[in-house]
Enzyme design. Sequence first.
Site, short mmCIF file in Angstrom:
data_model
loop_
_atom_site.label_atom_id
_atom_site.label_comp_id
_atom_site.label_asym_id
_atom_site.label_seq_id
_atom_site.Cartn_x
_atom_site.Cartn_y
_atom_site.Cartn_z
N GLY A 65 -46.94 -0.31 83.63
CA GLY A 65 -48.05 0.59 83.93
C GLY A 65 -47.74 1.61 85.01
CB CYS B 99 -57.05 1.74 50.43
SG CYS B 99 -57.47 1.54 52.17
CB CYS C 256 -57.10 4.61 56.07
SG CYS C 256 -57.62 3.05 55.38
#
Lengths: 287, 197
Positions: A30, A243, A265
């Site tokens: 980080g 889908c 999607c």
Amino acid sequence: MQRLYNFAFFDEASKREIRRAIVKGISVPGYQVPFASREMPIGRGWGTGGLQVTLAIIGADDVLKVIDQGCDESVNAVNIKKLVCATTDVETVEDTAAATIIQSRHRIPEEPLRSDQVLVLQVPTPEPLRSFEPSEAKTRALHAEADYTGAWLGLFDRIVRFGEGSTGADHPCLVNGRYVMAPSPIPRFDTTKLDGSEHLTLFGAGREKKIYAVPPHTRVAPLDFEDRPFRVEDFDGLSCRLCGASGVYLDEIVDEATGETVHQCNDTAFCAKRRERAAAGDETKGE
Amino acid sequence: MISNDVEIHRMQRAFRTVMNAFAQPGTIAELRDDAVDAAGARDPLMTLVRLFVDQAVTFYCCDDALAERIAVETKARRASQSEALFVVVPAAASACEAGVGEASAGTLVSPEKGATVFVECGRVSATPDEGLAGFEVQGPGVRDVNRFWTDSDEWERVREGRCDEYPLGIEMILVDGEGRLAAVPRSSSVTRMEGGR
């Protein structure tokens, strides 16, 4: 004169500089490691950080996938792929499972990544405190003191103004209990995928000259308040029109002629793979 | 056209091995045939040096002959053990104290200035064996606990004795003559296993 490019574009000294930053980034999860960002043959802000990380780690046996906003065929992704291929001759794929290195802008693929895969994320603004403090010297001091008042104030400000503490994307996260990190402009839906992941994630910010990392099995906790918990985008009751997938990140598409709203999607390779499998299944049933 | 030098690919594979070792601290990775020099001689410690050390960084090595070789080959500047960004500790165990104990831990503003220490061991192993000391590693990169064994436990005692407060600290790569290595970043917690020797 025929010009020879070094493998993976960079000279070896440039690779060493980036590799040193990658190792420090993994060692201090980080933390934004400053590095001598190189000039690239694409404009800063177009993925130069991710590209530099990819070029520093890629080898002849790697298989590369590049996506931009979930799509393998957008201009940014295609051009990055072309540059990497022109200087390495590596194979490129759209299938997430077949790739060893996945460079991405704005998304983490739907298909869970494995421990032998590396995710490289392009980062425009690596500093989560930048909107609070414009001075780089001061934000470095704030990270040193783990003073993340600015990040908390940013969330509080959103609650006051919008009644919602969550950001649209790039939601700040606390990594390994120490550093607050900008996870790049991935949606909140993807932020949770970084927590305890199987794969290594490397973040490259070329313009801002920073590299940072989240190793596998590392705690990545989105910042939130006790009474305003972190929430991901809500797609309950919705599915992909192509889908049929549900529980994935969906794009909302409005047909301007009819006013009808449909969803599909966002991860185009995931969607195509599902449709291929469904078609193959139908063919098998028909035999 | 791409310039495809064998050495470039060897260093790339070596780097991925080291990178994966840092991503999964306490696991054993192997440099295999990538730990050789241009003449084909196996030298894992120098392979690590060549991977990271160049004229942009400083290094410290208590062995003068090796230090001279590193300086000539990499053009890196020698520095005191408390200032160097890279510390090279050859197999002699007595060098560990001088190299690791005094190495820079970085600063809170610039923790990346904490040293990376290459420690050459007699043996680094993924399995216990006679005469080996065992260590358990926990922290980022580790699901539950990773275990590995080395022929000496001095590096761990010196690391523990530094009392670095995260995010300050040092990164360590323990490598043996066969090219087996384990990485121990500052984020890892290391415990000596009882009866591991």
